[in-house]
Scaffold this active site. Structure first.
Site, PDB file in Angstrom:
ATOM      1  N   LEU A  65       0.827  -1.200   0.000  1.00 44.44           N
ATOM      2  CA  LEU A  65       0.000   0.000   0.000  1.00 44.44           C
ATOM      3  C   LEU A  65       0.868   1.260   0.000  1.00 44.44           C
ATOM      4  O   LEU A  65       2.062   1.178   0.276  1.00 44.44           O
ATOM      5  CB  LEU A  65      -0.904  -0.025   1.237  1.00 44.44           C
ATOM      6  CG  LEU A  65      -1.894  -1.205   1.247  1.00 44.44           C
ATOM      7  CD1 LEU A  65      -2.432  -1.482   2.643  1.00 44.44           C
ATOM      8  CD2 LEU A  65      -3.035  -0.936   0.269  1.00 44.44           C
ATOM      9  N   PRO A  66       0.259   2.429  -0.297  1.00 46.86           N
ATOM     10  CA  PRO A  66       1.104   3.625  -0.439  1.00 46.86           C
ATOM     11  C   PRO A  66       1.855   4.028   0.837  1.00 46.86           C
ATOM     12  O   PRO A  66       3.053   4.278   0.790  1.00 46.86           O
ATOM     13  CB  PRO A  66       0.096   4.712  -0.851  1.00 46.86           C
ATOM     14  CG  PRO A  66      -1.037   3.969  -1.486  1.00 46.86           C
ATOM     15  CD  PRO A  66      -1.128   2.666  -0.738  1.00 46.86           C
ATOM     16  N   THR A  96       6.252   0.778   2.240  1.00 45.88           N
ATOM     17  CA  THR A  96       7.217   1.588   3.001  1.00 45.88           C
ATOM     18  C   THR A  96       6.418   2.560   3.851  1.00 45.88           C
ATOM     19  O   THR A  96       5.726   3.435   3.313  1.00 45.88           O
ATOM     20  CB  THR A  96       8.130   2.386   2.040  1.00 45.88           C
ATOM     21  OG1 THR A  96       8.790   1.465   1.176  1.00 45.88           O
ATOM     22  CG2 THR A  96       9.156   3.180   2.828  1.00 45.88           C
ATOM     23  N   LYS A 171      14.777   0.460   5.521  1.00 46.09           N
ATOM     24  CA  LYS A 171      14.261   1.023   4.264  1.00 46.09           C
ATOM     25  C   LYS A 171      14.397   2.551   4.218  1.00 46.09           C
ATOM     26  O   LYS A 171      14.841   3.106   3.211  1.00 46.09           O
ATOM     27  CB  LYS A 171      12.789   0.600   4.097  1.00 46.09           C
ATOM     28  CG  LYS A 171      12.095   1.184   2.893  1.00 46.09           C
ATOM     29  CD  LYS A 171      12.696   0.716   1.590  1.00 46.09           C
ATOM     30  CE  LYS A 171      12.087   1.448   0.414  1.00 46.09           C
ATOM     31  NZ  LYS A 171      12.762   1.128  -0.843  1.00 46.09           N
ATOM     32  N   LYS A 246       7.987  11.217   0.093  1.00 40.87           N
ATOM     33  CA  LYS A 246       7.308  10.567   1.234  1.00 40.87           C
ATOM     34  C   LYS A 246       8.335   9.867   2.131  1.00 40.87           C
ATOM     35  O   LYS A 246       8.325  10.019   3.346  1.00 40.87           O
ATOM     36  CB  LYS A 246       6.293   9.545   0.695  1.00 40.87           C
ATOM     37  CG  LYS A 246       5.568   8.765   1.763  1.00 40.87           C
ATOM     38  CD  LYS A 246       4.998   7.451   1.252  1.00 40.87           C
ATOM     39  CE  LYS A 246       6.051   6.390   1.174  1.00 40.87           C
ATOM     40  NZ  LYS A 246       5.586   5.021   0.987  1.00 40.87           N
TER      41      LYS A 246
HETATM   42  P1  NAD Z   1       1.087   2.486  -6.096  1.00 38.35           P
HETATM   43  O1  NAD Z   1       0.426   3.759  -5.716  1.00 38.35           O
HETATM   44  O2  NAD Z   1       1.334   2.177  -7.525  1.00 38.35           O
HETATM   45  O3  NAD Z   1       0.272   1.238  -5.472  1.00 38.35           O
HETATM   46  C1  NAD Z   1      -0.467   1.276  -4.288  1.00 38.35           C
HETATM   47  C2  NAD Z   1      -1.784   0.581  -4.553  1.00 38.35           C
HETATM   48  O4  NAD Z   1      -2.523   0.517  -3.331  1.00 38.35           O
HETATM   49  C3  NAD Z   1      -2.649   1.314  -5.572  1.00 38.35           C
HETATM   50  O5  NAD Z   1      -3.029   0.442  -6.612  1.00 38.35           O
HETATM   51  C4  NAD Z   1      -3.838   1.794  -4.745  1.00 38.35           C
HETATM   52  O6  NAD Z   1      -5.055   1.844  -5.501  1.00 38.35           O
HETATM   53  C5  NAD Z   1      -3.880   0.739  -3.665  1.00 38.35           C
HETATM   54  N1  NAD Z   1      -4.601   1.159  -2.458  1.00 38.35           N
HETATM   55  C6  NAD Z   1      -4.550   2.340  -1.820  1.00 38.35           C
HETATM   56  N2  NAD Z   1      -5.356   2.334  -0.742  1.00 38.35           N
HETATM   57  C7  NAD Z   1      -5.910   1.084  -0.708  1.00 38.35           C
HETATM   58  C8  NAD Z   1      -6.838   0.458   0.176  1.00 38.35           C
HETATM   59  N3  NAD Z   1      -7.339   1.106   1.226  1.00 38.35           N
HETATM   60  N4  NAD Z   1      -7.205  -0.813  -0.102  1.00 38.35           N
HETATM   61  C9  NAD Z   1      -6.691  -1.481  -1.181  1.00 38.35           C
HETATM   62  N5  NAD Z   1      -5.821  -0.917  -2.050  1.00 38.35           N
HETATM   63  C10 NAD Z   1      -5.443   0.345  -1.798  1.00 38.35           C
HETATM   64  O7  NAD Z   1       2.459   2.444  -5.264  1.00 38.35           O
HETATM   65  P2  NAD Z   1       3.692   1.474  -5.510  1.00 38.35           P
HETATM   66  O8  NAD Z   1       4.677   2.159  -6.368  1.00 38.35           O
HETATM   67  O9  NAD Z   1       3.191   0.107  -5.846  1.00 38.35           O
HETATM   68  O10 NAD Z   1       4.312   1.466  -4.021  1.00 38.35           O
HETATM   69  C11 NAD Z   1       3.723   0.741  -2.970  1.00 38.35           C
HETATM   70  C12 NAD Z   1       4.632   0.858  -1.768  1.00 38.35           C
HETATM   71  O11 NAD Z   1       5.923   0.336  -2.097  1.00 38.35           O
HETATM   72  C13 NAD Z   1       4.868   2.303  -1.291  1.00 38.35           C
HETATM   73  O12 NAD Z   1       4.931   2.325   0.108  1.00 38.35           O
HETATM   74  C14 NAD Z   1       6.207   2.656  -1.915  1.00 38.35           C
HETATM   75  O13 NAD Z   1       6.892   3.651  -1.175  1.00 38.35           O
HETATM   76  C15 NAD Z   1       6.911   1.321  -1.853  1.00 38.35           C
HETATM   77  N6  NAD Z   1       7.975   1.132  -2.850  1.00 38.35           N
HETATM   78  C16 NAD Z   1       7.778   1.478  -4.154  1.00 38.35           C
HETATM   79  C17 NAD Z   1       8.809   1.285  -5.060  1.00 38.35           C
HETATM   80  C18 NAD Z   1       8.650   1.667  -6.519  1.00 38.35           C
HETATM   81  O14 NAD Z   1       9.653   1.674  -7.242  1.00 38.35           O
HETATM   82  N7  NAD Z   1       7.452   1.968  -6.989  1.00 38.35           N
HETATM   83  C19 NAD Z   1      10.025   0.735  -4.657  1.00 38.35           C
HETATM   84  C20 NAD Z   1      10.178   0.349  -3.338  1.00 38.35           C
HETATM   85  C21 NAD Z   1       9.139   0.552  -2.442  1.00 38.35           C
END
Ligand code: NAD
Length: 299
Positions: A65-66, A96, A171, A246
């Site tokens: 999740l975000p 994260t 992280k 963030k």
């Molecule tokens: P993203 O925004 O693409 O995905 C998050 C998903 O969660 C979305 O599809 C959103 O609709 C869903 N969501 C939000 N609230 C929700 C709820 N209440 N119930 C169900 N689904 C819900 O983000 P991401 O890039 O996939 O990143 C996710 C996490 O991983 C974050 O914490 C980010 O910091 C971490 N992260 C991302 C990366 C990257 O390269 N993108 C790398 C390492 C870590």
């Protein structure tokens, strides 16, 4: 083969869930956005109508999740994962988030008799797709032993960092160092450009010199030297500048609480804030090169 509930099918979660299915696990997925749930169904998974349904479907529940507020919303409360998970289920949060939320949710899971791991990742969307993520994991030895084989279907390096919350500490420190090194690489390439040294020449020298780092060698923010980097495609994310901001806020908040001096981290947070405020938050975090280069050229 395990039954897995997967909640949060975004940039990272969707390919991670796909890798679990490739490893023959039965995945029931949920996201607030319908599109990724349909895609998961096309890949052989089962769509759930809400988080509670996905949680109840798994011996393992994975969330991606975000940020902290979404994790609290999805885990806690009468329809949350902790209330709805199967008896004996293992909960793994890969988002994260802030250390405080990670520890609070883990404590609530423990009260309900459930084991939980915080298991944030490094490696980005490319690593999620390739199944080569690094997991930094907080939780008990027993929970880690149980979760490790599942994490191994999504990643290559899985490190137990200690008790609940320690994965998140690793992280946020990693991403603070990454942001600082990314901006450093941007400044070096912008300065060399201004002084008349071609980027490729600088990269050839520095990628085997003491300034070598991942941001330069694998992900060079200056277009040219690293063909696969987002800089050569208009900086599509990848890992967004908004998400980097963030994470920098998380490390700054943690530094404040621990009275730790992180002046370079603070400077990186300020620069990413400026960049995101300029409407660039959806670009890859390496796009901060545009801001550094513009100011360099204007100066
Ligand atoms: P993203 O925004 O693409 O995905 C998050 C998903 O969660 C979305 O599809 C959103 O609709 C869903 N969501 C939000 N609230 C929700 C709820 N209440 N119930 C169900 N689904 C819900 O983000 P991401 O890039 O996939 O990143 C996710 C996490 O991983 C974050 O914490 C980010 O910091 C971490 N992260 C991302 C990366 C990257 O390269 N993108 C790398 C390492 C870590």
């Amino acid at each position: 083969m395990a039954t897995i509930g997967f909640i949060g099918l975004g940039n990272m979660g969707a390919p991670m869930a796909a890798n679990l299915m490739k490893a023959q696990h039965k995945v029931t997925g949920y996201d607030v956005v319908a599109g990724p749930v349909s895609t998961l169904e096309l890949q052989g998974g089962k769509g759930a109508a809400n988080a509670a349904e996905a949680a109840a479907a798994g011996d393992i529940v994975v969330t991606m999740l975000p940020a902290g507020p979404q994790v609290r919303a999805v885990y806690l409360g009468p329809n949350g994962i902790i209330a709805k998970a199967k008896k004996g289920a293992l909960l793994i949060d890969c988002s994260t988030i802030d250390v405080e939320t990670a520890r609070l949710v883990s404590e609530e899971a423990k009260k309900a008799g459930l084991e939980m791991l915080d298991a944030p990742v490094s490696g980005g969307v490319m690593g999620a797709q390739a199944g080569t993520l690094t997991f930094m994991v907080g939780g008990t030895e027993a929970a880690f032993a149980k979760g490790r084989p599942i994490l191994a279907n999504m990643g290559r390096t899985i490190v137990h960092a200690g008790p609940a919350g320690n994965g998140q500490i690793a992280k946020i420190c990693n991403n603070m160092m990454l942001a600082v090194s990314m901006i450093g690489v941007c400044e070096g390439f912008a300065l060399a450009e201004k002084l008349g040294l071609p980027s490729q020449t600088l990269w050839d020298i520095c990628s085997t010199s003491t300034s070598q780092c991942w941001a330069m060698t694998n992900y060079c923010p200056m277009p040219g030297p690293v063909p696969a980097a987002p800089s050569n495609r208009g900086y599509p994310a990848g890992f967004t500048a908004a998400n980097m901001l963030k994470d920098l806020r998380l490390s700054q908040a943690a530094a404040g609480q621990a009275a730790a001096a992180t002046p370079m981290g603070a400077a990186a947070a300020n620069l990413y804030q400026l960049f995101v405020d300029g409407g660039k938050g959806a670009l890859d975090f390496s796009a901060i090169m545009q801001m550094v280069r513009r100011h360099g050229n204007a100066g």
